[in-house]
Design a protein around this motif. Structure first.
Motif, PDB file in Angstrom:
ATOM      1  N   THR A   1       0.831  -1.211   0.000  1.00  9.25           N
ATOM      2  CA  THR A   1       0.000   0.000   0.000  1.00  9.25           C
ATOM      3  C   THR A   1       0.856   1.247   0.000  1.00  9.25           C
ATOM      4  OG1 THR A   1      -1.890  -1.066   1.067  1.00  9.25           O
ATOM      5  CG2 THR A   1      -1.677   1.318   1.336  1.00  9.25           C
ATOM      6  N   MET A   2       1.915   1.260   0.802  1.00  7.07           N
ATOM      7  CA  MET A   2       2.783   2.433   0.846  1.00  7.07           C
ATOM      8  C   MET A   2       3.448   2.657  -0.510  1.00  7.07           C
ATOM      9  SD  MET A   2       2.350   3.591   3.883  1.00  7.07           S
ATOM     10  CE  MET A   2       3.685   4.759   4.109  1.00  7.07           C
ATOM     11  N   ARG A   3       3.872   1.586  -1.170  1.00  4.24           N
ATOM     12  CA  ARG A   3       4.448   1.718  -2.509  1.00  4.24           C
ATOM     13  C   ARG A   3       3.380   2.160  -3.510  1.00  4.24           C
ATOM     14  NH1 ARG A   3       6.197  -3.554  -1.905  1.00  4.24           N
ATOM     15  NH2 ARG A   3       5.065  -4.067  -3.822  1.00  4.24           N
TER      16      ARG A   3
ATOM     17  N   GLU B   1       2.522   5.983  -3.766  1.00  6.33           N
ATOM     18  CA  GLU B   1       3.583   6.934  -4.101  1.00  6.33           C
ATOM     19  C   GLU B   1       3.263   7.618  -5.427  1.00  6.33           C
ATOM     20  OE1 GLU B   1       8.429   7.159  -4.806  1.00  6.33           O
ATOM     21  OE2 GLU B   1       7.456   5.251  -4.350  1.00  6.33           O
ATOM     22  N   ASP B   2       3.076   8.921  -5.363  1.00  9.49           N
ATOM     23  CA  ASP B   2       2.717   9.725  -6.536  1.00  9.49           C
ATOM     24  C   ASP B   2       1.532   9.114  -7.270  1.00  9.49           C
ATOM     25  OD1 ASP B   2       2.904  11.934  -8.207  1.00  9.49           O
ATOM     26  OD2 ASP B   2       4.223  10.900  -9.624  1.00  9.49           O
ATOM     27  N   ALA B   3       0.570   8.625  -6.519  1.00  5.76           N
ATOM     28  CA  ALA B   3      -0.614   7.986  -7.091  1.00  5.76           C
ATOM     29  C   ALA B   3      -1.840   8.409  -6.288  1.00  5.76           C
ATOM     30  CB  ALA B   3      -0.453   6.463  -7.067  1.00  5.76           C
TER      31      ALA B   3
ATOM     32  N   ARG C   1      -2.650  12.736  -3.577  1.00  4.90           N
ATOM     33  CA  ARG C   1      -1.611  11.853  -4.097  1.00  4.90           C
ATOM     34  C   ARG C   1      -0.532  11.725  -3.034  1.00  4.90           C
ATOM     35  NH1 ARG C   1      -2.347  11.223  -9.650  1.00  4.90           N
ATOM     36  NH2 ARG C   1      -0.293  10.267  -9.896  1.00  4.90           N
ATOM     37  N   GLY C   2      -0.039  10.511  -2.847  1.00  2.00           N
ATOM     38  CA  GLY C   2       0.982  10.277  -1.848  1.00  2.00           C
ATOM     39  C   GLY C   2       2.347  10.794  -2.288  1.00  2.00           C
ATOM     40  N   ARG C   3       3.101  11.280  -1.331  1.00  4.36           N
ATOM     41  CA  ARG C   3       4.479  11.730  -1.570  1.00  4.36           C
ATOM     42  C   ARG C   3       5.395  11.035  -0.573  1.00  4.36           C
ATOM     43  NH1 ARG C   3       7.504  15.456   1.198  1.00  4.36           N
ATOM     44  NH2 ARG C   3       5.654  16.361   2.214  1.00  4.36           N
ATOM     45  N   THR C   4       6.337  10.257  -1.067  1.00  5.06           N
ATOM     46  CA  THR C   4       7.292   9.611  -0.180  1.00  5.06           C
ATOM     47  C   THR C   4       8.222  10.663   0.413  1.00  5.06           C
ATOM     48  OG1 THR C   4       7.214   7.538  -1.412  1.00  5.06           O
ATOM     49  CG2 THR C   4       9.124   7.897  -0.006  1.00  5.06           C
ATOM     50  N   VAL C   5       8.335  10.658   1.729  1.00  2.79           N
ATOM     51  CA  VAL C   5       9.140  11.663   2.429  1.00  2.79           C
ATOM     52  C   VAL C   5      10.592  11.188   2.477  1.00  2.79           C
ATOM     53  CG1 VAL C   5       9.480  12.909   4.593  1.00  2.79           C
ATOM     54  CG2 VAL C   5       7.156  12.366   3.805  1.00  2.79           C
TER      55      VAL C   5
ATOM     56  N   THR D   1       4.922   8.439   4.159  1.00  5.49           N
ATOM     57  CA  THR D   1       4.215   9.063   3.044  1.00  5.49           C
ATOM     58  C   THR D   1       3.433  10.270   3.537  1.00  5.49           C
ATOM     59  OG1 THR D   1       4.003   6.961   1.872  1.00  5.49           O
ATOM     60  CG2 THR D   1       2.483   8.713   1.247  1.00  5.49           C
ATOM     61  N   ALA D   2       3.513  11.349   2.778  1.00  4.12           N
ATOM     62  CA  ALA D   2       2.789  12.578   3.098  1.00  4.12           C
ATOM     63  C   ALA D   2       1.644  12.768   2.115  1.00  4.12           C
ATOM     64  CB  ALA D   2       3.731  13.778   3.024  1.00  4.12           C
ATOM     65  N   ILE D   3       0.515  13.224   2.630  1.00  4.11           N
ATOM     66  CA  ILE D   3      -0.645  13.539   1.800  1.00  4.11           C
ATOM     67  C   ILE D   3      -1.103  14.941   2.163  1.00  4.11           C
ATOM     68  CG2 ILE D   3      -2.998  12.890   1.149  1.00  4.11           C
ATOM     69  CD1 ILE D   3      -2.290  10.043   2.144  1.00  4.11           C
TER      70      ILE D   3
END
Length: 226
Positions: free
Chosen positions: A79-81, A84-86, A119-123, A162-164
């Motif tokens: 889920t975390m993957r 990412e940008d999705a 969209r998720g952003r990996t920190v 992950t940041a939203i």
């Protein structure tokens, strides 16, 4: 330990995607309400669409700093993957009461809920990662961060954060008694609200806890008097 989250710097967007359609008068779009519900909810549910088109929703622990929601999980977590940008949808709900009406049709719940789209952003920034992990830890147990060993480099490498951004969100709140039809008001059926709360129980020590270690004040403060 950081100060409490600062006042919001931006209002969530009242978009068509987050506009409350059913019982629209219960919709709230101000950042203060959205943030307060997220801060009070013990967990959230994270939804995504997998590569094969299958929708997947899982519960996760979250934290918030200002206008950003943070999630964390294992570095290889699907889920975390996958967020990412999705596109990602996050929901949080707090049940405040069971609404028992005279008719089955009008039974409901009093609740506070939030839907966040983004969209998720990996920190990657180390300072932001640590701040996010602190916010998540403090969401679980206020005051816990300063009482525990902090993550080491091995643990940080094994963790994805992950940041939203909270720029497209809405809240929905129901309060009050049941709304029965006039024709049912003379019924002998009891109607009303049963308040519903989630509270912490008394702490249970780990079986391998070294003798003599007392329950710290920040944990004791979470629990009702014996």
């Amino acid at each position: 330990m950081p100060d409490s989250p600062t006042p919001p710097t931006a209002e969530p967007a009242r978009s068509e995607r987050t506009r409350v359609l059913r019982a629209g008068d219960r919709g709230r779009y101000d950042a203060a309400t959205v943030h307060a519900i997220l801060d009070a909810a013990p967990i959230c549910h994270v939804g995504r669409v997998a590569a094969d088109g299958q929708p997947i929703v899982i519960p996760m622990i979250h934290g918030r700093i200002d206008d950003t929601l943070y999630l964390h999980g294992a570095a290889g977590n699907a889920t975390m993957r996958g967020i990412e940008d999705a596109p990602v949808s996050v929901t949080a709900t707090i049940v405040d009461g069971l609404v028992l009406a005279r008719s089955v049709f009008h039974h409901s719940m009093n609740y506070r809920s939030v839907v966040v789209l983004g969209r998720g952003r990996t920190v990657e920034d180390p300072d932001e990662r640590m701040a996010a992990l602190e916010a998540i830890t403090e969401r679980i147990s206020p005051g816990r961060w300063e009482h525990c060993r902090l993550p080491n480099q091995k643990e940080l490498r094994a963790t994805r954060v992950t940041a939203i951004p909270l720029v497209e969100a809405s809240a929905k709140i129901r309060t009050g008694p049941p709304h029965d039809d006039d024709a049912d008001l003379d019924s002998d059926v009891w109607a009303g609200v049963v308040p519903w709360t989630t509270t912490a129980g008394r702490p249970e020590a780990a079986p391998d806890l070294r003798p003599g270690i007392e329950v710290p004040g920040h944990i004791d403060a979470m629990t009702p008097p014996a």
